[in-house]
Design an enzyme around this catalytic site. Structure first.
Site, PDB file in Angstrom:
ATOM      1  N   ASP A  46     -12.836   7.785  -4.594  1.00 27.65           N
ATOM      2  CA  ASP A  46     -11.576   8.516  -4.431  1.00 27.65           C
ATOM      3  C   ASP A  46     -11.753  10.030  -4.559  1.00 27.65           C
ATOM      4  O   ASP A  46     -10.839  10.795  -4.265  1.00 27.65           O
ATOM      5  CB  ASP A  46     -10.541   8.041  -5.455  1.00 27.65           C
ATOM      6  CG  ASP A  46      -9.707   6.884  -4.929  1.00 27.65           C
ATOM      7  OD1 ASP A  46      -9.882   6.516  -3.755  1.00 27.65           O
ATOM      8  OD2 ASP A  46      -8.878   6.346  -5.682  1.00 27.65           O
TER       9      ASP A  46
ATOM     10  N   THR B 254      -5.345  -2.342  -5.507  1.00 23.84           N
ATOM     11  CA  THR B 254      -4.631  -1.888  -6.680  1.00 23.84           C
ATOM     12  C   THR B 254      -3.603  -2.965  -6.993  1.00 23.84           C
ATOM     13  O   THR B 254      -3.379  -3.854  -6.192  1.00 23.84           O
ATOM     14  CB  THR B 254      -3.947  -0.543  -6.331  1.00 23.84           C
ATOM     15  OG1 THR B 254      -4.951   0.342  -5.836  1.00 23.84           O
ATOM     16  CG2 THR B 254      -3.259   0.089  -7.494  1.00 23.84           C
TER      17      THR B 254
END
Length: 570
Positions: free
Chosen positions: A423, A381
């Site tokens: 996720d 990220t």
């Protein structure tokens, strides 16, 4: 040669300077600019060229959101590990007058997604299907997120904000040693998953100082510059995405792209010792978890115990253990699942969760389950923090999930697709790539947003801007932001000191404390091991980028030395 006598004015000035330095006056006490502190604005992000793009926009009269748009698209060019067009993220916004808002541009599951899409006929998870295939990608949200943010808060023309990224893509930029190493390290996957494509590939490999030119990506950005949202979710780029999906037998469709829209949500608001915490609501788990963590430790004398002392570490680990257990059961997309926000943030509940903590021994994670309350219905990220001249602030975390996402490029468009579908909870109780366990709240459903750990956060003190902070890092995002906030508030570290400080992490399962090298001294580790704590050494935890507004009104940046992160101000 005889030296000229020193005037009384020079004596006074010299004495004042000595006094100032010994009293910590390097933070601006004389009202003058000092190294690393700026009055008019600051950008801190993962790559130097992207930081420069944002700063240039601020200098042209753009506000924090304008700069954020420029940084987002510049990172898609210069930081392909996580910067993206094909991913999504979250934005926390605070205006100079104190008004707050959050934007959810998290990816969504395609309309043809099913709960058991990653399981074989025996109900077992198919290895890597949710990671490195065309099935791994959620519908991207980053472009629509930037369009929505600019539409609501931007000042400068959209085209002027996208152009810096186009220049970087078409003209090229110098690669850092880290970027060259990361691309070289994943070259085998790029080759295997992208037959007939040559994106990020170079015979003999890349090295520091090489110029990276990305023509297809530049032309994709030109469509976004000229057509805004339609330059990505419709027309040529959308057709290329669908063609890529069909090439890999994926399930994302043109309708999925056209139906995607970012969502404005009310922020999670919490408090810690007089500080106001403004952070991201679900489908981020980060905001709720951060407020829970701060409230869990608020009653303990961390300042007196000291940074990373055995008592400090023990309390933080026990708080993290309990909060991540709650995360596993109660957090998911609020558009599909009733998240018990008020119950999770209830002070009495949070303090009660720490009631079975005992100083003489670690609490086994097997003894910790998600909490219960009355009325309940059953590491890649990137982050950037920006503050402008007027005091508007944004904290944005955006992601492809894994480093380089799914490693699948959209042919002809030159950008990477995410692997955010991992996720979701592919199977209740089975950990994802970050070891996080989930259940029904985060099960796969069509058009649902997957749970995230991203924790973009803004902190106020006495009604004024105090800190902007966030980080990448998968499961460690929440604890990295938590510890960075404590480093400033409790341990009196500068923003750079707070960001650079060594970190540790616990996430309930597995039941171990992951710690960076030299994060804890041997005596501290020994004391805690004697109480039953298990330690695991690991590499870098997070890459925090933050901005602190000092008591003298300067912006002081913290750029994580774990990456190429760069702080620039004016």
């Amino acid at each position: 040669m005889k030296q000229a006598p020193i005037s009384i004015f020079q004596k006074i000035s010299f004495s004042a300077l000595v006094l100032c330095l010994t009293a910590g006056c390097v933070r601006g006490q004389l009202g003058q600019n000092v190294s690393g502190q700026y009055r008019n604005g600051m950008v801190v992000c993962a790559y130097p060229d992207a930081s420069q793009a944002g700063l240039d926009i601020l200098k042209k009269g753009g506000n924090a959101v304008d700069a954020a748009v420029a940084v987002q698209f510049a990172l898609a060019v210069t930081h392909p590990q996580a910067g993206n067009l094909g991913g999504g993220g979250f934005m926390v916004y605070r205006s100079a007058s104190g008004k707050t808002n959050t934007l959810d541009f998290r990816e969504k599951a395609p309309g043809q997604a099913t709960t058991n899409m990653y399981l074989d006929s025996a109900g077992n998870i198919i290895p890597d299907k949710s990671l490195y295939t065309h099935f791994a990608s959620g519908v991207p949200g980053s472009v629509d997120g930037m369009v929505q943010a600019h539409k609501k808060y931007g000042k400068l023309k959209w085209a002027d904000l996208v152009q810096p990224a186009i220049n970087l893509a078409l003209n090229g930029f110098k690669m850092t040693a880290r970027l060259a190493k990361d691309i070289n390290g994943d070259n085998a996957q790029f080759v295997a998953l992208n037959p007939g494509k040559k994106y990020l590939q170079k015979e003999g490999g890349w090295k520091e100082g090489d110029i990276l030119i990305q023509e297809d990506l530049g032309h994709t950005l030109e469509l976004i510059r000229d057509k805004g949202r339609d330059g990505f979710y419709d027309g040529k780029t959308a057709d290329l995405i669908v063609t890529e999906m069909q090439r890999g037998k994926g399930i994302m469709t043109k309708a999925d792209l056209q139906n995607y829209h970012a969502v404005w949500r009310n922020p999670i608001i919490g408090g810690y010792k007089g500080y106001k915490i403004i952070t991201m609501p679900p489908p981020s788990s980060g905001g709720i978890a951060l407020v829970q963590l701060l409230k869990s430790v608020e009653g303990y004398p961390l300042k007196r115990w000291g940074f990373n002392s055995d008592s400090t570490v023990q309390v933080i680990v026990e708080a993290e253990r309990r909060v991540y257990a709650d995360r596993s059961k109660y957090l998911g997309d609020p558009d599909f699942y009733k998240v018990p926000v008020d119950s999770l943030l209830n002070t009495k509940y949070i303090i009660g969760r720490m009631a079975n903590f005992k100083w003489d021994a670690a609490t086994p994670s097997t003894a910790i389950q998600p909490g219960s309350f009355v009325g309940y219905e059953s590491d890649q990220t990137t982050h950037y923090s920006i503050v402008d001249r007027e005091g508007n602030a944004v904290s944005i975390t955006t992601t492809l999930n894994d480093t380089f996402g799914s490693h699948v490029f959209v042919g002809g468009a030159g950008f990477l697709l995410n692997n955010e579908m991992d996720d979701f909870s592919s199977k209740p109780g089975v950990p994802n790539m970050y070891g996080l366990v989930g259940g029904k709240a985060n099960s796969i459903q069509p058009n649902k947003r997957m749970l995230s750990s991203m924790t973009p956060t803004i902190v106020e003190k006495d009604g004024k801007l105090f800190m902007v902070v966030g980080t990448p890092g998968g499961a460690t995002i929440i604890t990295s932001v938590f510890q960075t906030v404590l480093n400033v508030i409790e341990f009196d570290k500068s923003m750079q000191g707070a960001v650079s400080a060594k970190r540790f992490h616990h996430q309930w399962l597995p039941d171990e404390v992951a710690a960076e090298k030299d994060a804890l001294d041997s005596i501290t580790v020994q004391k805690l091991q004697q109480k039953g704590y298990k330690f695991k050494n690991r590499g870098a935890i997070g890459r925090v980028d933050g901005i602190l507004k000092t008591q003298w009104g300067y912006y002081e940046g913290g750029a994580d030395p774990r990456g190429d992160d760069t702080k620039l101000g004016w």
